[in-house]
Write a protein that holds these residues in place. Structure first.
Motif, mmCIF file in Angstrom:
data_model
loop_
_atom_site.group_PDB
_atom_site.id
_atom_site.type_symbol
_atom_site.label_atom_id
_atom_site.label_comp_id
_atom_site.label_asym_id
_atom_site.label_seq_id
_atom_site.Cartn_x
_atom_site.Cartn_y
_atom_site.Cartn_z
ATOM 1 N N VAL A 36 -0.674 -21.011 -56.377
ATOM 2 C CA VAL A 36 -0.298 -19.926 -55.376
ATOM 3 C C VAL A 36 1.294 -19.588 -55.566
ATOM 4 C CG1 VAL A 36 -0.198 -19.014 -53.122
ATOM 5 C CG2 VAL A 36 -2.077 -20.272 -54.045
ATOM 6 N N GLY A 37 1.401 -18.192 -56.051
ATOM 7 C CA GLY A 37 2.725 -17.865 -56.184
ATOM 8 C C GLY A 37 3.310 -17.430 -54.646
ATOM 9 N N THR A 38 4.676 -17.806 -54.615
ATOM 10 C CA THR A 38 5.517 -17.357 -53.334
ATOM 11 C C THR A 38 6.694 -16.385 -53.579
ATOM 12 O OG1 THR A 38 6.756 -19.737 -53.930
ATOM 13 C CG2 THR A 38 4.713 -19.754 -52.496
ATOM 14 N N ASP A 39 7.236 -16.201 -54.600
ATOM 15 C CA ASP A 39 8.180 -15.396 -54.870
ATOM 16 C C ASP A 39 8.082 -14.867 -56.405
ATOM 17 O OD1 ASP A 39 9.332 -17.507 -56.261
ATOM 18 O OD2 ASP A 39 10.921 -17.606 -54.940
ATOM 19 N N PRO A 40 9.129 -14.030 -56.911
ATOM 20 C CA PRO A 40 8.908 -13.604 -58.184
ATOM 21 C C PRO A 40 9.070 -14.758 -59.218
ATOM 22 C CG PRO A 40 10.427 -11.925 -56.981
ATOM 23 C CD PRO A 40 9.958 -13.082 -56.113
ATOM 24 N N LYS A 41 9.832 -15.628 -58.921
ATOM 25 C CA LYS A 41 9.885 -16.722 -59.939
ATOM 26 C C LYS A 41 8.671 -17.691 -59.932
ATOM 27 C CE LYS A 41 12.613 -20.915 -60.768
ATOM 28 N NZ LYS A 41 13.075 -22.052 -59.848
ATOM 29 N N SER A 71 14.382 -6.532 -52.614
ATOM 30 C CA SER A 71 14.882 -5.333 -52.326
ATOM 31 C C SER A 71 13.915 -4.353 -52.664
ATOM 32 C CB SER A 71 15.933 -5.265 -53.245
ATOM 33 O OG SER A 71 15.498 -5.148 -54.723
ATOM 34 N N GLU A 72 14.192 -3.002 -52.484
ATOM 35 C CA GLU A 72 13.314 -1.676 -52.755
ATOM 36 C C GLU A 72 12.792 -1.874 -54.343
ATOM 37 O OE1 GLU A 72 11.969 -0.349 -50.083
ATOM 38 O OE2 GLU A 72 10.602 0.468 -51.616
ATOM 39 N N GLU A 73 13.928 -2.373 -55.284
ATOM 40 C CA GLU A 73 13.719 -2.528 -56.597
ATOM 41 C C GLU A 73 12.702 -3.605 -56.827
ATOM 42 O OE1 GLU A 73 15.060 -0.182 -58.328
ATOM 43 O OE2 GLU A 73 14.207 -1.116 -60.095
ATOM 44 N N GLY A 74 12.616 -4.828 -56.044
ATOM 45 C CA GLY A 74 11.854 -5.954 -56.105
ATOM 46 C C GLY A 74 10.498 -5.579 -55.970
ATOM 47 N N PHE A 75 10.183 -4.642 -54.769
ATOM 48 C CA PHE A 75 9.001 -4.422 -54.417
ATOM 49 C C PHE A 75 8.437 -3.566 -55.706
ATOM 50 C CE2 PHE A 75 9.821 -4.779 -49.889
ATOM 51 C CZ PHE A 75 8.855 -5.658 -49.350
ATOM 52 N N THR A 110 7.160 -6.596 -44.840
ATOM 53 C CA THR A 110 6.688 -7.177 -46.196
ATOM 54 C C THR A 110 5.274 -7.257 -46.068
ATOM 55 O OG1 THR A 110 8.955 -7.987 -46.442
ATOM 56 C CG2 THR A 110 7.106 -8.683 -47.898
ATOM 57 N N PHE A 111 4.914 -7.839 -45.035
ATOM 58 C CA PHE A 111 3.382 -8.351 -44.923
ATOM 59 C C PHE A 111 2.661 -7.160 -44.777
ATOM 60 C CE2 PHE A 111 0.129 -10.237 -42.039
ATOM 61 C CZ PHE A 111 -0.785 -10.552 -42.980
#
Ligand SMILES: [Zn+2]
Ligand SMILES: [Zn+2]
Length: 258
Positions: A36-41, A71-75, A110-111
């Motif tokens: 299960v991933g939790t962040d981009p990395k 960030s918005e870019e991150g989404f 975010t959720f």
């Protein structure tokens, strides 16, 4: 055969001996794993493991503790990643009000965005919810009802909460924390939850069972949870195993080794 429906074998905690941990899981009958991933990395790391090991699957998520980091870019990047590398679920996502750096309002936004993305991509969700039940339920009722399949993982709320989650059509998964000495209320929930609506997980490296409490958890400990729960529920271990494995395979769309 067991499926560890929620672990983090891609985390640094397993860097020194990942191969041995994986071999132990297989030796103990844990034949399929969902990282299960939790962040981009960690989403990328989970994906890479699933490419190396065909019996592993990967999810992509944004843990509530990381909600304020995107960030918005991150989404946009997240959605591109999910489109290019379809995960078996979106998660873990959710709300966690225990010592989080992320303000609750940020977590909620975010959720909701993650649930919307999962609905658009027709993917199930893995929800993490800690000391945030009412807010989690409210968001799931408005964003997910009838639109999404999901599991509330590491379920640690009471029986009334369980009913509300099941009424949404969601599953719940139980972790080795049901074996803790002080977990009698949670154990009662795990003992009585409908067998065809539960899955098993370790959440490794976290939440080692009581006998190894405080140590690193690993997927082979799922066998301990299965033994413990089948005894507590007064059913054959094979019945618990077959039922939860079937549920997991259907939920994540896993093709299991025969
Ligand atoms: Zn979690
Ligand atoms: Zn987790």
């Amino acid at each position: 055969m067991l499926v560890d429906t929620h672990c983090h074998l891609h985390f640094d905690a397993f860097d020194p001996d990942r191969e041995a941990v994986i071999q132990r899981a297989l030796d103990f009958g844990v034949k399929s794993l969902v990282n299960v991933g939790t962040d981009p990395k960690t989403n990328r790391q989970a994906l890479e493991l699933s490419r190396t090991y065909p019996f592993m699957a990967a999810t992509a998520g944004l843990h509530p503790h990381h909600a304020h980091e995107i960030s918005e870019e991150g989404f946009k990047d997240f959605e591109t990643f999910v489109t290019q590398n379809p995960p078996v679920a979106i998660g873990e996502i959710g709300l966690d009000y225990v010592k989080s750096q992320s303000p609750p309002e940020t977590q909620k936004t975010t959720f909701a965005r993650m649930l919307d993305l999962a609905a658009r991509r027709n993917l199930p969700v893995i929800v993490h919810s800690r000391e945030a039940f009412e807010d989690t339920l409210a968001i799931l009722r408005s964003e997910a009802r009838g639109k999404l399949r999901g599991v509330m993982h590491c379920f640690s709320y009471d029986r009334d909460a369980l009913k509300k989650v099941l009424d949404l059509g969601f599953l719940v998964s139980f972790t080795c924390n049901v074996t803790f000495k002080n977990a009698s209320a949670l154990l009662e929930v795990a003992r009585t939850a409908p067998l065809d609506r539960i899955m098993l997980e370790t959440d490794s490296p976290y939440l080692a069972p009581q006998i190894y409490r405080g140590k690193r958890n690993e997927p082979c400990c799922l066998t301990h949870l299965a033994d413990f729960l089948s005894e507590e529920r007064g059913i054959e271990r094979t019945v618990l195993e077959e039922t939860t494995t079937r549920t997991a395979a259907e939920f994540f769309g896993l093709s299991l080794p025969s």
